[in-house]
Structures are given as structure tokens and as C-alpha cells.
Design a protein around this motif. Structure first.
Motif, PDB file in Angstrom:
ATOM      1  N   VAL A 112       0.800  -1.224   0.000  1.00 10.39           N
ATOM      2  CA  VAL A 112       0.000   0.000   0.000  1.00 10.39           C
ATOM      3  C   VAL A 112       0.834   1.276   0.000  1.00 10.39           C
ATOM      4  O   VAL A 112       0.319   2.341  -0.362  1.00 10.39           O
ATOM      5  CB  VAL A 112      -0.976   0.014   1.194  1.00 10.39           C
ATOM      6  CG1 VAL A 112      -1.937  -1.159   1.097  1.00 10.39           C
ATOM      7  CG2 VAL A 112      -0.232  -0.022   2.521  1.00 10.39           C
ATOM      8  N   ASP A 113       2.100   1.184   0.382  1.00 10.17           N
ATOM      9  CA  ASP A 113       2.911   2.402   0.453  1.00 10.17           C
ATOM     10  C   ASP A 113       3.950   2.487  -0.664  1.00 10.17           C
ATOM     11  O   ASP A 113       4.914   3.241  -0.556  1.00 10.17           O
ATOM     12  CB  ASP A 113       3.588   2.523   1.820  1.00 10.17           C
ATOM     13  CG  ASP A 113       4.402   1.305   2.212  1.00 10.17           C
ATOM     14  OD1 ASP A 113       4.301   0.265   1.526  1.00 10.17           O
ATOM     15  OD2 ASP A 113       5.139   1.387   3.213  1.00 10.17           O
ATOM     16  N   LEU A 114       3.755   1.746  -1.752  1.00 14.54           N
ATOM     17  CA  LEU A 114       4.611   1.860  -2.931  1.00 14.54           C
ATOM     18  C   LEU A 114       3.776   2.441  -4.076  1.00 14.54           C
ATOM     19  O   LEU A 114       2.994   1.730  -4.692  1.00 14.54           O
ATOM     20  CB  LEU A 114       5.185   0.501  -3.345  1.00 14.54           C
ATOM     21  CG  LEU A 114       6.534   0.105  -2.747  1.00 14.54           C
ATOM     22  CD1 LEU A 114       6.992  -1.230  -3.332  1.00 14.54           C
ATOM     23  CD2 LEU A 114       7.601   1.162  -2.975  1.00 14.54           C
ATOM     24  N   PRO A 115       3.919   3.725  -4.387  1.00 10.52           N
ATOM     25  CA  PRO A 115       3.131   4.342  -5.450  1.00 10.52           C
ATOM     26  C   PRO A 115       3.647   3.949  -6.828  1.00 10.52           C
ATOM     27  O   PRO A 115       4.744   3.386  -6.963  1.00 10.52           O
ATOM     28  CB  PRO A 115       3.343   5.842  -5.195  1.00 10.52           C
ATOM     29  CG  PRO A 115       4.709   5.918  -4.578  1.00 10.52           C
ATOM     30  CD  PRO A 115       4.826   4.684  -3.726  1.00 10.52           C
ATOM     31  N   PRO A 116       2.890   4.239  -7.877  1.00 10.48           N
ATOM     32  CA  PRO A 116       3.318   3.890  -9.235  1.00 10.48           C
ATOM     33  C   PRO A 116       4.665   4.485  -9.627  1.00 10.48           C
ATOM     34  O   PRO A 116       5.372   3.899 -10.456  1.00 10.48           O
ATOM     35  CB  PRO A 116       2.193   4.458 -10.105  1.00 10.48           C
ATOM     36  CG  PRO A 116       0.995   4.493  -9.225  1.00 10.48           C
ATOM     37  CD  PRO A 116       1.519   4.795  -7.861  1.00 10.48           C
ATOM     38  N   GLU A 117       5.002   5.612  -9.030  1.00 10.06           N
ATOM     39  CA  GLU A 117       6.289   6.237  -9.354  1.00 10.06           C
ATOM     40  C   GLU A 117       7.471   5.359  -8.950  1.00 10.06           C
ATOM     41  O   GLU A 117       8.593   5.578  -9.414  1.00 10.06           O
ATOM     42  CB  GLU A 117       6.392   7.604  -8.656  1.00 10.06           C
ATOM     43  CG  GLU A 117       5.509   8.678  -9.249  1.00 10.06           C
ATOM     44  CD  GLU A 117       4.051   8.550  -8.840  1.00 10.06           C
ATOM     45  OE1 GLU A 117       3.210   9.286  -9.395  1.00 10.06           O
ATOM     46  OE2 GLU A 117       3.726   7.710  -7.966  1.00 10.06           O
ATOM     47  N   GLU A 118       7.213   4.364  -8.107  1.00  9.08           N
ATOM     48  CA  GLU A 118       8.275   3.472  -7.633  1.00  9.08           C
ATOM     49  C   GLU A 118       8.147   2.077  -8.238  1.00  9.08           C
ATOM     50  O   GLU A 118       8.627   1.104  -7.658  1.00  9.08           O
ATOM     51  CB  GLU A 118       8.223   3.376  -6.098  1.00  9.08           C
ATOM     52  CG  GLU A 118       8.317   4.706  -5.372  1.00  9.08           C
ATOM     53  CD  GLU A 118       9.646   5.399  -5.599  1.00  9.08           C
ATOM     54  OE1 GLU A 118      10.644   4.706  -5.876  1.00  9.08           O
ATOM     55  OE2 GLU A 118       9.687   6.638  -5.478  1.00  9.08           O
ATOM     56  N   ASP A 119       7.552   1.954  -9.409  1.00  7.00           N
ATOM     57  CA  ASP A 119       7.308   0.645 -10.009  1.00  7.00           C
ATOM     58  C   ASP A 119       8.578  -0.178 -10.204  1.00  7.00           C
ATOM     59  O   ASP A 119       8.552  -1.414 -10.105  1.00  7.00           O
ATOM     60  CB  ASP A 119       6.592   0.791 -11.357  1.00  7.00           C
ATOM     61  CG  ASP A 119       5.080   0.842 -11.195  1.00  7.00           C
ATOM     62  OD1 ASP A 119       4.600   0.766 -10.042  1.00  7.00           O
ATOM     63  OD2 ASP A 119       4.380   0.967 -12.221  1.00  7.00           O
ATOM     64  N   GLU A 120       9.686   0.485 -10.481  1.00  8.42           N
ATOM     65  CA  GLU A 120      10.923  -0.264 -10.711  1.00  8.42           C
ATOM     66  C   GLU A 120      11.423  -0.942  -9.440  1.00  8.42           C
ATOM     67  O   GLU A 120      12.206  -1.889  -9.501  1.00  8.42           O
ATOM     68  CB  GLU A 120      12.001   0.655 -11.281  1.00  8.42           C
ATOM     69  CG  GLU A 120      11.689   1.141 -12.694  1.00  8.42           C
ATOM     70  CD  GLU A 120      12.824   1.954 -13.286  1.00  8.42           C
ATOM     71  OE1 GLU A 120      13.855   2.139 -12.599  1.00  8.42           O
ATOM     72  OE2 GLU A 120      12.671   2.411 -14.426  1.00  8.42           O
ATOM     73  N   GLU A 121      10.956  -0.457  -8.295  1.00  9.21           N
ATOM     74  CA  GLU A 121      11.422  -0.982  -7.006  1.00  9.21           C
ATOM     75  C   GLU A 121      10.940  -2.410  -6.779  1.00  9.21           C
ATOM     76  O   GLU A 121      11.733  -3.294  -6.445  1.00  9.21           O
ATOM     77  CB  GLU A 121      10.924  -0.070  -5.884  1.00  9.21           C
ATOM     78  CG  GLU A 121      11.533  -0.371  -4.528  1.00  9.21           C
ATOM     79  CD  GLU A 121      12.956   0.141  -4.389  1.00  9.21           C
ATOM     80  OE1 GLU A 121      13.641  -0.306  -3.449  1.00  9.21           O
ATOM     81  OE2 GLU A 121      13.389   0.984  -5.189  1.00  9.21           O
TER      82      GLU A 121
END
Length: 277
Positions: free
Chosen positions: A132-141
Motif C-alpha cells: 500500500v505504500d509503494l506508489p506507481p512512481e516506484e514501479d521499478e522498485e
């Protein structure tokens, strides 16, 4: 995975039956490993179509008091991320079909190691992740590595997800979309079915993913109402409250703990199945 995995297969089968999925959430290890495992194993027979298994965390910021307390009970009983994966392995010994989605926060995964976590999750039989705390901007993570590992990455949309934000939420999402029916934390407000219907109609213009609706669904009547308009109904806080209310004065499981959860699931399943009749 998004085309051939358990989640897609389950939603396709339910579409043929013209009914919504009942998606049940429990916290792994609440109130202890063995009791939680027994509940997990028996959820499908009680009527759960998809299972969300919460990964306990010390700071569950999106969750209301019920799930926060469930995490605390599980952690106090010794639940860890490896033990959560072990629960999935044990579940898969007797159930090869019911989809399991791990739901939680990024910190425990990051500490464990992303590559190690994804490899072990896939081997254990995990089908999807909600972080829940990984937004789309961090997809590579984590999102893109999860997809490469064959694990669906399920996104959350909310009443405040506007037209500019929705495409970003949907980008790389797979399995299903989790629509949060109310603003705020879990289990604190009831959903407005008319508002949910309107929101889903709009979202469906942008995606073919099944949409499951959660946050605030507690009763069979509410589950039936949401099942009229959604592809899935998610129930979490009500189930962890059933665990809590069944414990003894020391917070330990009783003879009624497992049945308290399963009886509620059965009633919720009846509500979901009564929709669209």
C-alpha cells in the motif's frame, strides 16, 4: 501470470457464474501461527474465493484499529515474513487453486531483500501483492520485478483518484484493481453503494481489470449490495474483529476462534451469492 494465473482464472470462472468474488482478509499469525493457518486452510470451504493474507507490520498506516491490533497480536506471537511465506506453503499442500494475495507494507520486504522475497513468494505459491505504500512512481522498485517473477501487482484506487492519476495507478497493475470505497483507514466507515457504482463505471472506461471493492464492508447485506456492482467484495476488519472477540482474557485462541471467523465468512458468502439473482 496476469493472463494465465490463479487470480485471472478465478475471476474468469466467476464471470461465467455471473457473480462477484468474496475476497477475505486475515492477518497472518493472528492470534498465533497454528490457529491462523487453520483459518487460512478452511477459508475456501467457508466461501472465500480469493484470500488476502496480511503481512504483520509495526506501523500499518493505512489500517484502522482492528487490523493494527491484529498485527500487534501476530507480532507478539512471533510472526515474521518467513513464517508468513511458510503459511502459504502449508496452505498449498492441500489447495492448489485458491488465489492468495499478500498485503502489507514495503519495509519488511525491503529488509528481507526484494529478489529473495519474490523468489520465495513465487515458490511458496503467492499469486499477488498489494503493497500500500509503494506508489506507481516506484514501479521499478518492486512492481516490475514482481511481474517478471510471475506475481500480480495489485493497485489501489480511491474516491480521490482523479482522471489525471488513474492512468498512473492502472499502469503495470495486474490481477485486479482494489477500489477503496471510503476515504480514511480500514474498517471505520460504511461504503456508499451509489457512489461506488458511479466510480466503478468511470474506472471501467479505463481498464478491463476486475475491480474488487473493500474498506467498510462488514455485513452480509453490505456484501450483497457491493456484489451487485463490483467484480469482488473485500472483507477484512470484520474478520479480524471476529478473531479478537473470540479470544480469552489473555488474548489467546479459544475453541470458538476458528469457527467465529468461518461462520462470518459463510454468511458473507451467502450475501455475495445472493446478488444478481
Amino acid at each position: 501470470m496476469s493472463e494465465t494465473g490463479r487470480i485471472a482464472a478465478r475471476f474468469a470462472a466467476l464471470k461465467e457464474q455471473n457473480r462477484a468474488a468474496l475476497v477475505t482478509f486475515i492477518t497472518a499469525g493472528d492470534p498465533d501461527f497454528e490457529t491462523s493457518l487453520e483459518i487460512l486452510r478452511r477459508l475456501p470451504q467457508a466461501g472465500a474465493d480469493i484470500i488476502e493474507l496480511g503481512m504483520p507490520f509495526t506501523d500499518p498506516m493505512a489500517d484502522g484499529p482492528a487490523i493494527q491490533l491484529a498485527s500487534q497480536r501476530a507480532l507478539a506471537a512471533g510472526q515474521t515474513l518467513p513464517r508468513t511465506l511458510e503459511m502459504v506453503r502449508r496452505f498449498r499442500e492441500t489447495d492448489a487453486e485458491t488465489p492468495i494475495v499478500l498485503m502489507g507494507y514495503y519495509n519488511p520486504i525491503y529488509v528481507y531483500g526484494n529478489a529473495r522475497f519474490l523468489a520465495e513468494a513465487r515458490e511458496a505459491g503467492v499469486d499477488g501483492l498489494i503493497v500500500v505504500d509503494l506508489p506507481p512512481e516506484e514501479d521499478e522498485e518492486l512492481c516490475l520485478p514482481a511481474l517478471e517473477a510471475g506475481i500480480n501487482f495489485i493497485r489501489l484506487a480511491t474516491p480521490t483518484t482523479d482522471a489525471a492519476r488513474l492512468p498512473k495507478v492502472l499502469n503495470n497493475a495486474s490481477g485486479f484493481l482494489y477500489y477503496v470505497s471510503v476515504t480514511g483507514v480500514t474498517g471505520t466507515r460504511e461504503p456508499d453503494v451509489d457512489a461506488v457504482r458511479d466510480a466503478l463505471a468511470y474506472i471501467r472506461t479505463a481498464t478491463d481489470l476486475p475491480i474488487a471493492v473493500g474498506f467498510g464492508v462488514k455485513t452480509p447485506q453490505q456484501a450483497r449490495a457491493i456484489a451487485e456492482v463490483a467484480d469482488g467484495v473485500v472483507v477484512g476488519s470484520a474478520l479480524v474483529n471476529a478473531v479478537r472477540d473470540s479470544l480469552d482474557d489473555q488474548g489467546r485462541a479459544t475453541d470458538g476462534t476458528v469457527s467465529a471467523v468461518l461462520d462470518l465468512v459463510s454468511a458473507l458468502a451467502e450475501g455475495v451469492r445472493a446478488a444478481r439473482q
